[in-house]
Scaffold this active site. Structure first.
Site, PDB file in Angstrom:
ATOM      1  N   ASN A   1     -50.353 -23.777  -3.713  1.00 21.64           N
ATOM      2  CA  ASN A   1     -49.931 -24.100  -5.382  1.00 21.64           C
ATOM      3  C   ASN A   1     -48.411 -24.441  -5.580  1.00 21.64           C
ATOM      4  OD1 ASN A   1     -49.216 -21.732  -5.523  1.00 21.64           O
ATOM      5  ND2 ASN A   1     -49.925 -20.789  -7.685  1.00 21.64           N
TER       6      ASN A   1
ATOM      7  N   GLU B   1     -47.996 -11.047  -3.188  1.00 22.35           N
ATOM      8  CA  GLU B   1     -47.929 -11.145  -4.450  1.00 22.35           C
ATOM      9  C   GLU B   1     -49.283 -12.418  -4.411  1.00 22.35           C
ATOM     10  OE1 GLU B   1     -44.613 -11.899  -6.255  1.00 22.35           O
ATOM     11  OE2 GLU B   1     -43.508 -10.803  -4.857  1.00 22.35           O
ATOM     12  N   LEU B   2     -49.690 -11.675  -5.455  1.00 21.36           N
ATOM     13  CA  LEU B   2     -51.101 -12.326  -5.408  1.00 21.36           C
ATOM     14  C   LEU B   2     -51.723 -12.653  -6.693  1.00 21.36           C
ATOM     15  CD1 LEU B   2     -52.517  -8.183  -4.170  1.00 21.36           C
ATOM     16  CD2 LEU B   2     -52.277 -10.835  -3.166  1.00 21.36           C
TER      17      LEU B   2
ATOM     18  N   CYS C   1     -49.802 -19.210 -10.737  1.00 24.82           N
ATOM     19  CA  CYS C   1     -49.529 -17.146 -10.332  1.00 24.82           C
ATOM     20  C   CYS C   1     -49.901 -16.665 -11.739  1.00 24.82           C
ATOM     21  CB  CYS C   1     -49.359 -16.659  -9.465  1.00 24.82           C
ATOM     22  SG  CYS C   1     -48.064 -16.862  -9.475  1.00 24.82           S
TER      23      CYS C   1
ATOM     24  N   GLU D   1     -40.213 -11.345  -5.623  1.00 21.55           N
ATOM     25  CA  GLU D   1     -39.419 -12.103  -4.856  1.00 21.55           C
ATOM     26  C   GLU D   1     -38.317 -12.322  -5.925  1.00 21.55           C
ATOM     27  OE1 GLU D   1     -42.190 -15.009  -3.307  1.00 21.55           O
ATOM     28  OE2 GLU D   1     -42.192 -13.722  -1.619  1.00 21.55           O
TER      29      GLU D   1
HETATM   30  P1  NAP Z   1     -55.769 -17.944  -0.907  1.00 20.03           P
HETATM   31  O1  NAP Z   1     -57.203 -18.400  -0.163  1.00 20.03           O
HETATM   32  O2  NAP Z   1     -55.556 -15.612  -0.728  1.00 20.03           O
HETATM   33  O3  NAP Z   1     -54.704 -18.652   0.583  1.00 20.03           O
HETATM   34  C1  NAP Z   1     -53.371 -18.197   0.944  1.00 20.03           C
HETATM   35  C2  NAP Z   1     -53.108 -18.127   2.187  1.00 20.03           C
HETATM   36  O4  NAP Z   1     -53.429 -17.007   3.250  1.00 20.03           O
HETATM   37  C3  NAP Z   1     -53.248 -19.636   2.803  1.00 20.03           C
HETATM   38  O5  NAP Z   1     -52.200 -19.333   3.873  1.00 20.03           O
HETATM   39  C4  NAP Z   1     -54.418 -19.515   3.767  1.00 20.03           C
HETATM   40  O6  NAP Z   1     -54.735 -19.508   4.640  1.00 20.03           O
HETATM   41  C5  NAP Z   1     -54.171 -17.965   3.980  1.00 20.03           C
HETATM   42  N1  NAP Z   1     -55.672 -16.786   4.881  1.00 20.03           N
HETATM   43  C6  NAP Z   1     -56.537 -16.793   4.178  1.00 20.03           C
HETATM   44  N2  NAP Z   1     -57.530 -16.443   4.318  1.00 20.03           N
HETATM   45  C7  NAP Z   1     -56.709 -15.259   5.663  1.00 20.03           C
HETATM   46  C8  NAP Z   1     -57.281 -14.326   6.370  1.00 20.03           C
HETATM   47  N3  NAP Z   1     -57.916 -14.417   7.088  1.00 20.03           N
HETATM   48  N4  NAP Z   1     -56.153 -13.845   8.027  1.00 20.03           N
HETATM   49  C9  NAP Z   1     -54.467 -14.430   7.212  1.00 20.03           C
HETATM   50  N5  NAP Z   1     -54.407 -15.700   6.489  1.00 20.03           N
HETATM   51  C10 NAP Z   1     -55.650 -16.550   5.457  1.00 20.03           C
HETATM   52  O7  NAP Z   1     -54.694 -18.327  -2.007  1.00 20.03           O
HETATM   53  P2  NAP Z   1     -54.928 -19.824  -2.858  1.00 20.03           P
HETATM   54  O8  NAP Z   1     -55.947 -19.851  -2.653  1.00 20.03           O
HETATM   55  O9  NAP Z   1     -53.732 -20.494  -1.855  1.00 20.03           O
HETATM   56  O10 NAP Z   1     -53.966 -19.690  -3.536  1.00 20.03           O
HETATM   57  C11 NAP Z   1     -53.929 -19.169  -4.910  1.00 20.03           C
HETATM   58  C12 NAP Z   1     -53.989 -17.671  -5.363  1.00 20.03           C
HETATM   59  O11 NAP Z   1     -52.542 -17.744  -4.599  1.00 20.03           O
HETATM   60  C13 NAP Z   1     -54.147 -17.646  -6.475  1.00 20.03           C
HETATM   61  O12 NAP Z   1     -54.739 -16.468  -7.378  1.00 20.03           O
HETATM   62  C14 NAP Z   1     -52.533 -17.353  -7.211  1.00 20.03           C
HETATM   63  O13 NAP Z   1     -52.768 -16.703  -7.986  1.00 20.03           O
HETATM   64  C15 NAP Z   1     -52.438 -16.666  -6.045  1.00 20.03           C
HETATM   65  N6  NAP Z   1     -50.411 -16.676  -6.427  1.00 20.03           N
HETATM   66  C16 NAP Z   1     -49.584 -15.989  -5.966  1.00 20.03           C
HETATM   67  C17 NAP Z   1     -48.125 -15.794  -6.637  1.00 20.03           C
HETATM   68  C18 NAP Z   1     -47.435 -14.950  -7.284  1.00 20.03           C
HETATM   69  O14 NAP Z   1     -46.202 -14.352  -6.611  1.00 20.03           O
HETATM   70  N7  NAP Z   1     -48.072 -13.391  -7.489  1.00 20.03           N
HETATM   71  C19 NAP Z   1     -47.942 -16.772  -6.649  1.00 20.03           C
HETATM   72  C20 NAP Z   1     -48.619 -18.102  -5.570  1.00 20.03           C
HETATM   73  C21 NAP Z   1     -49.881 -18.101  -5.631  1.00 20.03           C
HETATM   74  P3  NAP Z   1     -55.413 -20.822   4.591  1.00 20.03           P
HETATM   75  O15 NAP Z   1     -55.117 -22.072   3.639  1.00 20.03           O
HETATM   76  O16 NAP Z   1     -55.524 -21.982   5.896  1.00 20.03           O
HETATM   77  O17 NAP Z   1     -57.256 -20.644   5.126  1.00 20.03           O
END
Ligand code: NAP
Length: 480
Positions: free
Chosen positions: A154, A252-253, A286, A460
């Site tokens: 994002n 950071e979830l 997020c 962060e």
């Molecule tokens: P995601 O599906 O959890 O993916 C995040 C990262 O993790 C990607 O690089 C993904 O790789 C990787 N990943 C997925 N499965 C994995 C595994 N089994 N082992 C190691 N890495 C793995 O999340 P997203 O859809 O990209 O992002 C959206 C989420 O991020 C939302 O829930 C949002 O709230 C959260 N977010 C939180 C913050 C914060 O600061 N709290 C900031 C931004 C976003 P691939 O893409 O290659 O699958």
């Protein structure tokens, strides 16, 4: 044209070199569905090569004086700023956000690098007066070691610098994996980092199969820390994998942010701030507002103001001038938004504006305002991550605090009121890592961004973000 792009992007970065790979995956523009490039579909082998390089580089890098590490970071920030127009185009193409937003993200990305270039010079220890006079107690801060960094799609530029800059400032070396949807901006930012003359192996970027790469890093005892930003679901899984070697973690979830508007708030300012936050990045933020709680006395007036503003938002391909809202990241995300709105509509919510998919090409969804939302609707319980503003009415302060705190998430919350006592009372009672009062901007390089509960752990930004990459070592010395 395609072969130029392909030859330009089909590599990642290991040990200071571009690494090409036989198997690749394509990257597409979510506004058009067109291919814009390719990246290596690496796995365990590349992940381990990256750790080999980072492990070898660590002793020399961690011993460099802070001002030396700072020089590389300053040059990186300068290079990002100098190329920001080109980088913003790329970011907008692969992520979908309007170019103006992409430019803003790159500005923030560079600010984080600049901030940590300064912090690299200020990693202080302590000398503590002991209770026995023949002892000296000293406390050192030492870099954790090789840090694994995993980022989401994002904010794919800011997430890179928010992790790499504090890690390098602290003296760690890094292995990073960007998301499959938006890897190209990470490759491009690493190109600028490598151009600073950074010693080989200090920063390594691997693209490809997430679970194979994650598993390789979490089972390798040379990797001492994982900093992950992404969904709560994947974060929990990585936390379990990291437990075997008790690795340091920053997570950071996801979030489910409430915005509470009390009857004494300035409604125009509240509506402006809520719409700016809610529709930034097509609602894929997020700390984006998920639920708008309006005091019953002003619920209609606030709904009118928000609806008027949302009606004027320009939706389209991010590269077109004047666009304010781009597409969702993919079809799956659009389907999720559609089904949550359908659930709310069936249970009695009223669609004030939007509520439909747009255009033939791309994963666009119309910016939507819903009124008459209640706690039984699915979109109140999960992170919507889309351009949807649901408005719920409340009567009492204690009631809205309890309803806001009911979520398992605890990232960000917002409140709007002119009553100073209420500002303190409510912001202290809200169970969230960050609270915005009469405004919604939370991302500053100086501030500790992060959540509690199922929104994660660690911070962060600020000096707090640096400490995520430092260990404390206490030394008790007997003095003769
Ligand atoms: P995601 O599906 O959890 O993916 C995040 C990262 O993790 C990607 O690089 C993904 O790789 C990787 N990943 C997925 N499965 C994995 C595994 N089994 N082992 C190691 N890495 C793995 O999340 P997203 O859809 O990209 O992002 C959206 C989420 O991020 C939302 O829930 C949002 O709230 C959260 N977010 C939180 C913050 C914060 O600061 N709290 C900031 C931004 C976003 P691939 O893409 O290659 O699958």
């Amino acid at each position: 044209m395609k072969s130029e792009i392909q030859s330009r992007w089909n590599y990642c970065w290991i040990d200071g070199r571009k690494v090409e790979w036989a198997e690749s995956v394509e990257v597409t523009n979510p506004a058009t569905g067109e291919e814009i490039g390719y990246i290596p579909n690496g796995g365990e082998e590349l992940a381990i090569k990256a750790v080999d390089a980072a492990h070898q580089a660590f002793p020399a890098w961690s011993k460099q004086p802070g001002p030396e590490r700072s020089r590389y970071l300053k040059e990186w920030a300068r290079r990002i700023q100098a190329k920001s127009t080109e980088l913003a185009q790329l970011l907008s193409q692969e992520q979908g956000k309007p170019v103006s937003e992409a430019e803003g993200e790159l500005r923030v990305a560079a600010e984080f690098v600049e901030w940590y270039a300064e912090e690299a010079k200020r990693i202080y220890g302590e000398v503590i007066p002991p209770s026995r006079s023949n002892h000296r107690i000293t406390v050192l801060r030492q870099p954790v070691g090789v840090a694994a960094l995993i980022t989401p799609w994002n904010y794919p530029a800011a997430m890179v610098t928010r992790k790499v800059a504090p890690a390098l400032a602290a003296g760690c070396t890094v292995v990073m994996k960007p998301p499959k949807e938006t890897p190209l901006i990470a490759v491009a930012l690493f190109e600028e980092l490598m151009a600073t003359g950074l010693p080989d192996g200090v920063a390594n970027l691997v693209t490809g199969k997430a679970s194979a790469i994650g598993q390789a890093w979490l089972t390798d005892s040379r990797v001492r820390k994982l900093s992950f930003t992404g969904s709560t679901e994947v974060g929990k899984m990585l936390m379990r994998q990291a437990a075997d070697q008790v690795k340091r973690l920053s997570l950071e979830l996801g979030g489910n942010a409430p915005a509470i508007v009390f009857s004494d708030a300035d409604l125009d300012k509240a509506a402006d701030a809520i719409v700016d936050n809610k529709f930034e990045n097509c609602g894929q933020m997020c700390n984006g507002i998920n639920l708008i709680y309006a005091h019953r006395e002003i619920a209609d007036a606030l709904t009118e103001r928000i609806t008027d503003r949302v009606r004027q938002l320009k939706v389209g391909e991010g590269s077109q001038p004047g666009m304010q809202v781009g597409p969702l990241i993919n079809e799956e995300a659009r389907h999720k938004v559609s089904s949550l709105i359908e659930d709310a509509r069936k249970k009695g919510a009223e669609i004030r504006v939007g509520g439909e998919e747009l255009f033939e090409k791309g994963s666009f969804y119309a910016p939507t305002v819903l009124s008459g939302v209640d706690d039984s609707m699915k979109l109140t319980q999960e992170e919507v991550f889309g351009p949807v503003a649901p408005i719920l009415a409340f009567d009492k302060e204690e009631e809205v605090i309890a309803r806001s705190n009911r979520t398992p998430y605890g990232l960000a919350a917002y409140l709007f009121t002119q009553d100073v006592s209420r500002i303190h009372r409510v912001s202290e009672a809200l169970e969230f890592g960050m609270v915005g009062v009469n405004g919604t901007s939370l991302s500053f390089p100086q501030a500790p961004f992060g959540g509690i509960k199922e929104s994660g752990m660690g911070r962060e930004g600020g000096h707090h973000g640096l400490k995520e990459f430092l260990e404390l070592k206490y030394i008790a010395t007997v003095l003769d």
